[in-house]
Motif scaffolding. Structure first.
Motif: not given
Lengths: 101, 552
Positions: A13-17, B38-42, B379-380, B387-388
């Motif tokens: 979670v931290a890495e993604t953050e 980034t992955s959170v964007d996706f 990596s992110d 995901g894709r």
């Protein structure tokens, strides 16, 4: 928002953050423009059809000029969305703004 | 009104309206692409969206066509009692999610609902939930797709395979390219198109039956009779159209079933996790509750209108089954123009439902299965790619499911019913884990497993005829209740025997352990009174009560 990173005590979670610092989310367009645009077009099309509806079509709709009314309603809604977007554009919050409250 | 086929008289104009919608939806997906780095964007739209957007997406994700068509069918079959699915069976749970649970979901920065289980309990609990969720989403996406194809075949005369492929490819394209932002933005658009399609049906229908009072008179003369006009009267026994006692409605539907669905279903919760801050995340399900309050006006009322205007509605099979209530009204009442809008609305609602399943699936697959168990520490960018690929894979499996469903449509109904069983034990595990800090990791796993098996066993025994219930609905109330109790009992028995989690591990995840900051990321303007989640939630609850008064 950085003050959250220390609470994420899970490494994944931290890495993604952390990666969120690079986020491009601010480049996302404003959906109000698309909704407004589509509904203005729908409103104009359906409203124009409504102006020229034949008696048979009006009869089918129980005597209601539904195309005309639906067209006008969609047009008004589309214009409302566009106006809302023009009057209140999205401002990406600056750091000070986020703290000032 | 002879029921001679459902084929609509679509002209070039109607097709133009539908085509314009398809183009817009794809355009939104491609335009959202530039906001993905980034992955959170996706997967979570970069946690950047305003509350009204996530709120409408939240309600839209639930507004699949199965929901619209099904609720209109229920309206025709059970009458006004169908509003229970909205006012007691959805709104309270949505408010609860926003006010009570969202601080833990959003505040802990988990990226999915299964991930909460990983942090609160342990990996086996997490894996159990992640896999069952992923499988369920793909299969349900397939069922949605099949339903879309059926309706396109009936209304437009498209061959089944063509409708399946067209629907799947469009959803696939905008989610693969635009990620969750593509899905959510389209859901907001879909919400308005769905409403624009349903309102004319309701308006003309009401004109036809002589307004609200005319409708009430006609329903009294229909096979539903006076009972079709009351939500609570007659629930002192099970002798009412729904066959449900008020206890069953309040506790079964209003508590166990609806809380299970709304508060733990990641396809819904994901919309709130993509909100830009805590306040917006908490307001997401609460804002969604307002449209939910009034949607019965465009689903249940058309159902009643169809009951009194379409002769012979309610056949066992053929064109006059209850499920065709809305398509039949479209055929009988809408002239070209609004007809195109209504068809577009129906197609939009299928896409909204399927897109919610697919975007929930790709996130859980990537973060909770691939990153957690298969390939860690990449990596992110790598996870965006996964995901894709997962999106494509999920849609392809969904297409396969849709084709299987075409052969065994009953089996698919059972599969969907089966997965809905998983919600009640999951909710029980969540709610106990969130409020009882002593509950151990092993207790989490065993109670979730035992609860799921208990729900499953009840369902299978009912289907096999060993246990008797008055209706499927009553079975689901009882099954959910039994699952809930099982989870509680197993948690209470296993917890004292096993090691508790350390206090610092529970910070931000469990009530009373600290670590939840409701104001830390507050933005200018969030402090105004009309953006208070508690106030907005309270108003929605009051409205739900008031709405019941005229149809008591």
């Amino acid at each position: 928002m950085d003050q959250h990173s220390e609470r994420a005590n899970d490494p994944q979670v931290a890495e993604t953050e952390d990666e969120r610092k690079r986020s491009a989310a601010a480049r996302l367009f404003d959906i109000r423009r698309v909704i407004g645009g589509l509904f203005v077009v729908y409103g104009v099309i359906v409203g124009l059809v409504g102006l020229f509806d034949s008696a048979a079509e009006i009869d089918k709709a129980q005597g209601v000029r539904i195309n005309l009314w639906a067209g006008l309603a969609m047009l008004a809604f589309g214009l409302f969305m566009l106006a809302w977007q023009w009057l209140r554009p999205v401002v990406p919050p600056s750091a000070e703004e986020a703290r000032e409250v | 009104m002879d029921g001679a086929g459902l084929r609509l008289n679509m002209n070039v104009l109607d097709y133009g309206i539908l085509a314009l919608y398809f183009v817009t939806v794809l355009g939104v997906g491609f335009a959202a692409r530039r906001a993905i780095r980034t992955s959170v964007d996706f997967f979570l739209s970069g946690r950047s969206l305003p509350a009204w957007v996530t709120g409408l997406a939240f309600v839209s994700a639930n507004l699949g066509a199965l929901e619209i068509i099904g609720m209109a069918a229920n309206g025709a079959q059970y009458g006004i009692m169908t509003v229970h699915y909205y006012w007691i069976g959805a709104v309270p749970a949505m408010i609860f999610l926003g006010i009570v649970m969202m601080p833990f979901y959003y505040g802990s920065r988990v990226r999915s609902v299964p991930e909460y289980l990983r942090l609160r309990f342990n990996r086996p609990t997490h894996l159990l939930n992640a896999i069952s969720f992923a499988v369920a989403q793909v299969l349900i996406a397939g069922v949605n797709l099949y339903a879309l194809a059926l309706i396109m075949q009936a209304l437009l005369g498209w061959p089944l395979w063509l409708a399946i492929i067209v629907g799947a490819v469009i959803v696939l394209a905008y989610i693969t390219v635009g990620g969750l932002s593509g899905a959510i933005y389209n859901e907001v658009l879909q919400f308005f198109v769905i409403v624009a399609g349903l309102v004319p049906i309701t308006v003309i229908g009401l004109v036809k039956v002589g307004g609200w009072s005319g409708l009430m008179d006609s329903v009294r003369d229909s096979k539903l009779g006076e009972a079709g006009l009351h939500a609570w009267e007659g629930t002192g026994s099970t002798a009412n159209p729904l066959g449900a006692h008020w206890l069953g409605i309040v506790f079964g539907l209003g508590f166990v079933l609806s809380f299970g669905y709304w508060t733990t279903n990641f396809a819904e919760v994901q919309r709130a996790l993509s909100a830009k801050n805590m306040s917006a995340a908490r307001r997401t399900p609460i804002i969604a509750a307002y449209p939910k309050l009034v949607i019965p006006a465009v689903t249940v009322i058309p159902g009643l209108i169809a009951l009194v205007t379409v002769k012979g509605l309610g056949a066992e099979s053929g064109d006059l089954v209850y499920n065709n209530a809305i398509p039949l009204l479209m055929r009988d009442l809408l002239p070209n123009g609004v007809l195109g809008i209504a068809v577009t609305g129906l197609v939009a609602s299928f896409m909204a439902g399927m897109a919610a399943n697919v975007s929930g699936f790709n996130t859980v697959f990537t973060y909770d299965i691939w990153q957690a168990y298969v390939r860690k520490e990449r990596s992110d960018e790598y996870y965006i790619r996964i995901g894709r690929i997962a999106t494509v894979g999920g849609v392809v499996v969904g297409i396969g499911t849709a084709f299987i469903a075409a052969g065994f449509s009953n089996i698919m109904n059972y599969i969907q019913a089966l997965f809905s069983l998983f919600n009640a034990p999951l909710f029980a595990t969540f709610i106990i884990g969130m409020f009882w800090k002593r509950m151990s990791a092993l207790a989490g796993f065993w109670s979730l497993l035992a609860g799921t098996l208990a729900a499953l066993a009840t369902y299978l025994l009912y289907k096999a005829g060993v246990v008797h219930f008055n209706s499927d609905l009553e079975e689901s109330f009882w099954g959910a209740g039994i699952a809930f109790v099982t989870v509680a009992v197993v948690a209470a028995v296993v917890t004292p025997l096993t090691r508790p989690k350390r206090a610092e591990e529970l910070q931000g995840l469990v009530y009373g352990m600290g670590g939840v900051d409701l104001k830390g990321d507050v933005l200018a303007g969030d402090q105004v009174w009309w953006r208070s989640p508690v106030l907005l939630g309270a108003i929605a609850l009051v409205l739900a009560v008031l709405f019941y008064i005229p149809v008591f």
